[in-house]
Motif scaffolding. Sequence first.
Motif, mmCIF file in Angstrom:
data_model
loop_
_atom_site.group_PDB
_atom_site.id
_atom_site.type_symbol
_atom_site.label_atom_id
_atom_site.label_comp_id
_atom_site.label_asym_id
_atom_site.label_seq_id
_atom_site.Cartn_x
_atom_site.Cartn_y
_atom_site.Cartn_z
ATOM 1 N N ARG A 1 -8.863 10.135 9.701
ATOM 2 C CA ARG A 1 -7.689 8.603 9.022
ATOM 3 C C ARG A 1 -6.888 8.220 9.864
ATOM 4 O O ARG A 1 -6.876 8.624 10.803
ATOM 5 C CB ARG A 1 -6.863 10.163 7.973
ATOM 6 C CG ARG A 1 -5.959 8.799 7.199
ATOM 7 C CD ARG A 1 -5.333 9.850 6.676
ATOM 8 N NE ARG A 1 -5.621 10.968 5.786
ATOM 9 C CZ ARG A 1 -5.849 10.788 4.294
ATOM 10 N NH1 ARG A 1 -5.540 9.847 4.050
ATOM 11 N NH2 ARG A 1 -6.873 11.570 3.611
ATOM 12 N N PHE B 1 -4.904 -5.459 8.986
ATOM 13 C CA PHE B 1 -3.459 -5.142 8.017
ATOM 14 C C PHE B 1 -3.106 -6.767 9.214
ATOM 15 O O PHE B 1 -2.775 -7.065 10.383
ATOM 16 C CB PHE B 1 -3.166 -4.127 9.004
ATOM 17 C CG PHE B 1 -4.708 -3.076 7.738
ATOM 18 C CD1 PHE B 1 -4.110 -2.681 7.372
ATOM 19 C CD2 PHE B 1 -5.364 -2.397 8.870
ATOM 20 C CE1 PHE B 1 -5.063 -1.253 6.465
ATOM 21 C CE2 PHE B 1 -5.941 -1.213 8.449
ATOM 22 C CZ PHE B 1 -6.006 -1.028 7.177
ATOM 23 N N TRP C 1 -3.115 6.962 10.472
ATOM 24 C CA TRP C 1 -2.165 6.378 9.718
ATOM 25 C C TRP C 1 -1.079 5.536 10.776
ATOM 26 O O TRP C 1 -1.367 4.930 11.961
ATOM 27 C CB TRP C 1 -1.091 8.008 10.118
ATOM 28 C CG TRP C 1 -1.285 8.467 9.231
ATOM 29 C CD1 TRP C 1 -2.498 9.897 9.332
ATOM 30 C CD2 TRP C 1 -1.149 9.112 7.998
ATOM 31 N NE1 TRP C 1 -2.632 10.733 8.463
ATOM 32 C CE2 TRP C 1 -2.029 10.606 7.662
ATOM 33 C CE3 TRP C 1 -0.692 8.853 7.092
ATOM 34 C CZ2 TRP C 1 -1.728 11.073 6.184
ATOM 35 C CZ3 TRP C 1 -0.431 9.413 6.112
ATOM 36 C CH2 TRP C 1 -0.971 10.898 4.979
ATOM 37 N N ARG C 2 -0.352 4.962 9.517
ATOM 38 C CA ARG C 2 1.116 3.686 9.487
ATOM 39 C C ARG C 2 2.349 4.405 9.666
ATOM 40 O O ARG C 2 2.402 4.283 8.650
ATOM 41 C CB ARG C 2 0.330 2.434 9.461
ATOM 42 C CG ARG C 2 1.993 0.865 9.880
ATOM 43 C CD ARG C 2 1.451 -0.134 8.529
ATOM 44 N NE ARG C 2 3.075 -0.939 8.680
ATOM 45 C CZ ARG C 2 2.425 -1.833 8.238
ATOM 46 N NH1 ARG C 2 1.494 -1.563 7.241
ATOM 47 N NH2 ARG C 2 3.380 -2.868 8.359
ATOM 48 N N LEU D 1 1.030 -5.956 10.319
ATOM 49 C CA LEU D 1 1.430 -4.945 11.080
ATOM 50 C C LEU D 1 2.799 -5.726 11.903
ATOM 51 O O LEU D 1 3.145 -7.041 11.348
ATOM 52 C CB LEU D 1 0.685 -4.894 11.981
ATOM 53 C CG LEU D 1 -0.373 -4.046 11.737
ATOM 54 C CD1 LEU D 1 -1.129 -2.720 12.861
ATOM 55 C CD2 LEU D 1 -0.406 -2.713 10.922
ATOM 56 N N LEU E 1 0.981 3.577 14.542
ATOM 57 C CA LEU E 1 -0.427 3.690 14.417
ATOM 58 C C LEU E 1 -0.611 4.777 15.083
ATOM 59 O O LEU E 1 -1.070 5.502 16.145
ATOM 60 C CB LEU E 1 -2.112 2.789 15.128
ATOM 61 C CG LEU E 1 -1.443 1.590 14.286
ATOM 62 C CD1 LEU E 1 -2.535 0.510 14.748
ATOM 63 C CD2 LEU E 1 -0.818 1.465 12.690
ATOM 64 N N LYS F 1 5.266 7.314 6.100
ATOM 65 C CA LYS F 1 4.208 7.365 6.821
ATOM 66 C C LYS F 1 3.157 6.437 5.896
ATOM 67 O O LYS F 1 3.123 7.101 4.431
ATOM 68 C CB LYS F 1 3.514 7.910 7.764
ATOM 69 C CG LYS F 1 3.220 9.220 6.913
ATOM 70 C CD LYS F 1 2.860 10.316 8.023
ATOM 71 C CE LYS F 1 2.363 11.626 6.920
ATOM 72 N NZ LYS F 1 1.766 12.966 7.733
ATOM 73 N N SER G 1 -1.615 6.124 5.076
ATOM 74 C CA SER G 1 -2.730 6.125 5.501
ATOM 75 C C SER G 1 -2.875 4.601 5.772
ATOM 76 O O SER G 1 -3.365 3.818 4.123
ATOM 77 C CB SER G 1 -3.618 6.649 4.329
ATOM 78 O OG SER G 1 -4.850 6.874 4.941
ATOM 79 N N LEU G 2 -3.345 4.132 6.243
ATOM 80 C CA LEU G 2 -4.290 2.961 6.549
ATOM 81 C C LEU G 2 -6.055 2.882 6.136
ATOM 82 O O LEU G 2 -6.253 1.677 5.098
ATOM 83 C CB LEU G 2 -4.208 2.630 7.886
ATOM 84 C CG LEU G 2 -3.022 1.842 8.399
ATOM 85 C CD1 LEU G 2 -2.830 0.686 9.702
ATOM 86 C CD2 LEU G 2 -2.518 0.356 7.344
ATOM 87 N N MET G 3 -6.373 3.955 7.048
ATOM 88 C CA MET G 3 -7.831 4.299 6.114
ATOM 89 C C MET G 3 -7.993 5.902 6.035
ATOM 90 O O MET G 3 -7.976 5.985 7.575
ATOM 91 C CB MET G 3 -8.585 2.886 7.131
ATOM 92 C CG MET G 3 -8.693 1.539 7.404
ATOM 93 S SD MET G 3 -9.615 0.760 8.337
ATOM 94 C CE MET G 3 -8.410 0.818 9.867
ATOM 95 N N ASP H 1 5.579 -0.977 14.733
ATOM 96 C CA ASP H 1 4.843 -0.247 13.852
ATOM 97 C C ASP H 1 4.085 0.454 14.917
ATOM 98 O O ASP H 1 3.886 0.319 15.958
ATOM 99 C CB ASP H 1 3.970 -1.039 13.263
ATOM 100 C CG ASP H 1 4.437 -1.102 11.516
ATOM 101 O OD1 ASP H 1 5.770 -1.524 11.470
ATOM 102 O OD2 ASP H 1 4.335 -2.627 11.109
ATOM 103 N N SER I 1 6.119 2.612 9.720
ATOM 104 C CA SER I 1 6.616 1.010 9.462
ATOM 105 C C SER I 1 8.457 1.262 9.325
ATOM 106 O O SER I 1 8.595 1.620 7.716
ATOM 107 C CB SER I 1 6.403 -0.554 8.855
ATOM 108 O OG SER I 1 6.093 -1.242 8.651
#
Length: 251
Positions: A173, A219, A175-176, A221, A227, A184, A186-188, A225, A178
């Motif tokens: 996974r 994405f 995470w991001r 961003l 990651l 936080k 989950s991006l993918m 941010d 921002s």
Amino acid sequence: MMGYAAAEGDLEAGTEQRSRVSVEQKKSSTGWMWKVLGVLALLVLCVAGVRLFVWFWSERPEITRVHSEPPAAPRFTNPEEKTGSHSTLKQILRKAKAAIHLEGTYDEDGEHLELEWSDNVGQAFAQGGLRLDQNQISVPQTGLYFVYGQASFRVSCVDEAGATWRPATLSHRIWRLSDSIGTKVSLMSAVRSACQNVPEVGGKSGQGCYSAIYLGAVFQLNKGDRLWTETNQLSDLETDDGKTFFGAFAL
């Protein structure tokens, strides 16, 4: 005053002469027309001959080569080799203004029980403001970014006794975090089952199943941010050069 009467012979001669002149003019006109048509036909044949000659010498060798060479044997990808996506990404990253590419390592006996990223080993690097900070990627400017990552595993599919399959679920996974979101997200992520359809190994321990999870998407961003990744089955990670990586580049 005496009048002049044309004799019958004179009239016939005049008529015959005019007829002869008309026939000759028609023959002359027809002759020129055929000459012009002949020249045009000759030009068309010359042009066609030149085009045929050019095609013969330029196209024919390629056609002959295609038909004469035997079909290439199918190439089976060796899981130990670097992935194609990794090589393609490296080419793109070198041209990007802002880019970062990290290589992963894991030390079971180390202080931190997590996947550690590095920007100064192997093919790893950072440029254009994207940087590695506390095992996370820090984004320098707001914009579109392609974010990607891969985790490679070699999982043992039998237990210590060598008799029972050990099913394993692999997950990876990105995470991001921002400030604009405040938490936080989950991006993918991806989950994969290992040890599926593995042939019998005769009870020998140490037999394994190779698997890789790849993630990648674009994405929006924001500046500041951060990651980072989260991966399970860390003891089964493959961290040789080009197998486990993490990165991003600006679009």
